[in-house]
Design a protein around this motif. Structure first.
Motif, mmCIF file in Angstrom:
data_model
loop_
_atom_site.group_PDB
_atom_site.id
_atom_site.type_symbol
_atom_site.label_atom_id
_atom_site.label_comp_id
_atom_site.label_asym_id
_atom_site.label_seq_id
_atom_site.Cartn_x
_atom_site.Cartn_y
_atom_site.Cartn_z
ATOM 1 N N VAL A 1 0.858 -1.186 0.000
ATOM 2 C CA VAL A 1 0.000 0.000 0.000
ATOM 3 C C VAL A 1 0.893 1.235 0.000
ATOM 4 C CG1 VAL A 1 -1.736 1.317 1.273
ATOM 5 C CG2 VAL A 1 -1.876 -1.189 1.182
ATOM 6 N N VAL A 2 0.655 2.123 -0.974
ATOM 7 C CA VAL A 2 1.419 3.370 -1.089
ATOM 8 C C VAL A 2 0.452 4.501 -1.407
ATOM 9 C CG1 VAL A 2 3.244 4.597 -2.319
ATOM 10 C CG2 VAL A 2 3.452 2.142 -1.928
ATOM 11 N N SER A 3 0.531 5.573 -0.628
ATOM 12 C CA SER A 3 -0.276 6.786 -0.881
ATOM 13 C C SER A 3 -1.755 6.469 -1.029
ATOM 14 C CB SER A 3 0.245 7.505 -2.131
ATOM 15 O OG SER A 3 1.589 7.884 -1.970
ATOM 16 N N GLY A 4 -2.266 5.612 -0.161
ATOM 17 C CA GLY A 4 -3.692 5.328 -0.134
ATOM 18 C C GLY A 4 -4.198 4.447 -1.263
ATOM 19 N N LYS A 5 -3.297 3.671 -1.895
ATOM 20 C CA LYS A 5 -3.696 2.772 -2.964
ATOM 21 C C LYS A 5 -2.977 1.435 -2.817
ATOM 22 C CE LYS A 5 -4.292 6.665 -6.136
ATOM 23 N NZ LYS A 5 -3.822 7.309 -7.391
ATOM 24 N N ILE A 6 -3.613 0.367 -3.294
ATOM 25 C CA ILE A 6 -2.990 -0.955 -3.313
ATOM 26 C C ILE A 6 -2.286 -1.146 -4.651
ATOM 27 C CG2 ILE A 6 -3.325 -3.446 -3.156
ATOM 28 C CD1 ILE A 6 -5.922 -2.906 -1.638
ATOM 29 N N TYR A 7 -1.011 -1.530 -4.601
ATOM 30 C CA TYR A 7 -0.249 -1.853 -5.804
ATOM 31 C C TYR A 7 0.026 -3.362 -5.819
ATOM 32 C CZ TYR A 7 0.633 3.097 -6.648
ATOM 33 O OH TYR A 7 0.472 4.438 -6.908
ATOM 34 N N VAL A 8 -0.342 -4.025 -6.915
ATOM 35 C CA VAL A 8 -0.090 -5.451 -7.089
ATOM 36 C C VAL A 8 0.855 -5.625 -8.276
ATOM 37 C CG1 VAL A 8 -1.090 -7.728 -7.496
ATOM 38 C CG2 VAL A 8 -2.329 -6.044 -6.132
ATOM 39 N N ILE A 9 1.940 -6.357 -8.038
ATOM 40 C CA ILE A 9 3.053 -6.388 -8.983
ATOM 41 C C ILE A 9 3.313 -7.812 -9.462
ATOM 42 C CG2 ILE A 9 5.513 -5.869 -9.263
ATOM 43 C CD1 ILE A 9 5.112 -3.906 -6.829
ATOM 44 N N GLY A 10 3.295 -8.013 -10.774
ATOM 45 C CA GLY A 10 3.710 -9.266 -11.378
ATOM 46 C C GLY A 10 2.816 -10.450 -11.072
ATOM 47 N N GLY A 11 3.430 -11.638 -11.024
ATOM 48 C CA GLY A 11 2.702 -12.890 -10.875
ATOM 49 C C GLY A 11 2.441 -13.525 -12.229
ATOM 50 N N TYR A 12 1.863 -14.738 -12.215
ATOM 51 C CA TYR A 12 1.534 -15.384 -13.485
ATOM 52 C C TYR A 12 0.052 -15.726 -13.515
ATOM 53 C CZ TYR A 12 1.672 -19.885 -10.975
ATOM 54 O OH TYR A 12 1.438 -20.915 -10.095
ATOM 55 N N GLY A 13 -0.453 -16.033 -14.694
ATOM 56 C CA GLY A 13 -1.874 -16.343 -14.866
ATOM 57 C C GLY A 13 -2.331 -15.983 -16.252
ATOM 58 N N ASP A 14 -2.118 -14.731 -16.631
ATOM 59 C CA ASP A 14 -2.345 -14.276 -17.995
ATOM 60 C C ASP A 14 -1.004 -13.901 -18.621
ATOM 61 O OD1 ASP A 14 -5.192 -14.472 -18.199
ATOM 62 O OD2 ASP A 14 -5.366 -12.710 -16.909
ATOM 63 N N LYS A 15 -0.977 -13.775 -19.928
ATOM 64 C CA LYS A 15 0.261 -13.468 -20.635
ATOM 65 C C LYS A 15 0.899 -12.190 -20.124
ATOM 66 C CE LYS A 15 2.025 -12.647 -25.314
ATOM 67 N NZ LYS A 15 1.678 -12.538 -26.754
ATOM 68 N N GLU A 16 0.074 -11.211 -19.762
ATOM 69 C CA GLU A 16 0.591 -9.900 -19.364
ATOM 70 C C GLU A 16 0.884 -9.783 -17.872
ATOM 71 O OE1 GLU A 16 -2.248 -10.524 -20.831
ATOM 72 O OE2 GLU A 16 -2.320 -9.566 -22.800
ATOM 73 N N SER A 17 0.554 -10.794 -17.088
ATOM 74 C CA SER A 17 0.626 -10.667 -15.628
ATOM 75 C C SER A 17 2.021 -10.330 -15.120
ATOM 76 C CB SER A 17 0.124 -11.947 -14.961
ATOM 77 O OG SER A 17 -1.214 -12.207 -15.306
ATOM 78 N N LYS A 18 3.049 -11.061 -15.592
ATOM 79 C CA LYS A 18 4.394 -10.925 -15.043
ATOM 80 C C LYS A 18 5.031 -9.561 -15.280
ATOM 81 C CE LYS A 18 5.775 -15.816 -15.141
ATOM 82 N NZ LYS A 18 6.761 -16.781 -15.667
ATOM 83 N N MET A 19 4.522 -8.815 -16.251
ATOM 84 C CA MET A 19 5.183 -7.553 -16.589
ATOM 85 C C MET A 19 4.346 -6.326 -16.240
ATOM 86 S SD MET A 19 4.784 -7.609 -20.763
ATOM 87 C CE MET A 19 5.475 -9.260 -20.860
ATOM 88 N N THR A 20 3.235 -6.515 -15.531
ATOM 89 C CA THR A 20 2.345 -5.384 -15.270
ATOM 90 C C THR A 20 2.128 -5.129 -13.787
ATOM 91 O OG1 THR A 20 0.408 -6.835 -15.466
ATOM 92 C CG2 THR A 20 1.088 -5.637 -17.444
ATOM 93 N N ILE A 21 1.689 -3.907 -13.495
ATOM 94 C CA ILE A 21 1.310 -3.482 -12.150
ATOM 95 C C ILE A 21 -0.132 -2.994 -12.202
ATOM 96 C CG2 ILE A 21 1.768 -1.835 -10.286
ATOM 97 C CD1 ILE A 21 4.652 -1.680 -11.292
ATOM 98 N N GLU A 22 -0.934 -3.460 -11.254
ATOM 99 C CA GLU A 22 -2.310 -2.968 -11.147
ATOM 100 C C GLU A 22 -2.485 -2.209 -9.839
ATOM 101 O OE1 GLU A 22 -5.737 -5.231 -12.406
ATOM 102 O OE2 GLU A 22 -4.426 -6.845 -13.119
ATOM 103 N N VAL A 23 -3.354 -1.212 -9.869
ATOM 104 C CA VAL A 23 -3.560 -0.337 -8.712
ATOM 105 C C VAL A 23 -5.044 -0.284 -8.381
ATOM 106 C CG1 VAL A 23 -3.217 1.983 -7.771
ATOM 107 C CG2 VAL A 23 -1.604 1.056 -9.450
ATOM 108 N N TYR A 24 -5.347 -0.383 -7.066
ATOM 109 C CA TYR A 24 -6.732 -0.293 -6.606
ATOM 110 C C TYR A 24 -6.900 0.921 -5.715
ATOM 111 C CZ TYR A 24 -11.167 -1.483 -4.318
ATOM 112 O OH TYR A 24 -12.455 -1.467 -3.843
ATOM 113 N N ASP A 25 -7.934 1.694 -6.005
ATOM 114 C CA ASP A 25 -8.250 2.892 -5.228
ATOM 115 C C ASP A 25 -9.667 2.733 -4.687
ATOM 116 O OD1 ASP A 25 -8.808 5.379 -4.200
ATOM 117 O OD2 ASP A 25 -8.002 6.481 -5.903
ATOM 118 N N GLU A 26 -9.828 2.820 -3.378
ATOM 119 C CA GLU A 26 -11.140 2.637 -2.760
ATOM 120 C C GLU A 26 -12.141 3.700 -3.221
ATOM 121 O OE1 GLU A 26 -14.204 1.068 -0.478
ATOM 122 O OE2 GLU A 26 -12.289 0.188 -1.120
#
Length: 245
Positions: free
Chosen positions: A197-222
């Motif tokens: 969690v940084v600056s009031g947001k969740i950052y999720v980094i990498g992982g596998y599952g879809d082709k793009e998963s390992k190279m992307t970052i997703e952010v969640y804002d409440e």
């Protein structure tokens, strides 16, 4: 600065102005980076008592707790140990109720919460909490889905269980009602991702599952209650660890 050793499936925390990374593939070694003198690089500190691969860690009372993981015989562990940086020593504490690796561990309001993972036979949806005063683990309500290789964070006083098992689904644990509820799903399936969690947001980094998963970052804002893609990384990331500075 690069770590002294290559670490796959290690776990990391930040305590004050130091970052600690522990374990990983076939090791119980631990390294420390002093953020005030980061140019010096990583230094060895006392090794963990047990080798732990795919363990999870969190900070409680300015100490690094490491739970479960897989040992040199590829067995899931019940054991828990904690590191006191003042005396540079690891000590065992109470065993968890469930063997687990590739699980999540978070610290909140003086307690630890371990959830999900794999026990060597099946993916887990179970959750348990540790009271350091009583030195006891207690069983809590399980998640709605079994999640091996998930990541977890505390966000707005709730515990988030993110991905795992090549899932893109997310659920959160309400600390007042002790119930799990679903929230918006990520855009990509992610197992072996890492989150902070940084600056009031969740950052999720990498992982596998879809082709793009390992190279992307997703952010969640409440505020928006939605996930968005932040950026692409130069390096593919899976079963790494991250800390917020």
């Amino acid at each position: 600065m690069s770590t002294l050793y290559e670490r796959w499936g290690s776990t990391s925390v930040k305590i004050h102005n130091h970052v600690y990374t522990a374990g990983g593939d076939e090791t119980n070694s631990v390294e420390c980076l002093n953020l005030n003198h980061f140019y010096i690089g990583w230094n060895k500190v006392s090794f963990m008592i047990e080798q732990r691969w795919f363990a999870a860690s969190a900070v409680l009372n300015d100490q690094m707790y490491v739970t479960g993981g897989m040992n040199a015989r590829y067995e899931a562990l019940l054991s828990v140990e904690f590191y006191n940086p003042v005396i540079n020593k690891w000590t065992y504490t109470a065993l968890m109720k469930t063997k687990r690796y590739e699980h999540a561990l978070v610290s909140y309001n003086g307690s630890l919460y371990a959830f999900g993972g794999y026990d060597g036979l099946i993916p887990l949806n179970s959750m348990e909490s540790f009271d350091p005063q009583k030195k006891k683990w207690n069983t809590l309500k399980p998640m709605n889905e079994r999640r091996q290789g998930l990541c977890g964070v505390v966000y707005n006083d709730q515990i988030y269980a993110i991905g795992g098992n090549e899932l893109n689904s997310v659920e959160r644990f309400n600390m007042r009602t002790h119930t799990w509820s679903k929230v918006s799903s990520m855009k990509y399936k992610r197992c072996g991702a890492c989150a902070c969690v940084v600056s009031g947001k969740i950052y999720v980094i990498g992982g596998y599952g879809d082709k793009e998963s390992k190279m992307t970052i997703e952010v969640y804002d409440e505020t928006s209650k939605k996930w968005r893609l932040e950026s692409n990384m130069e390096t593919l990331i899976c079963f790494a660890s991250v800390v917020a500075l």
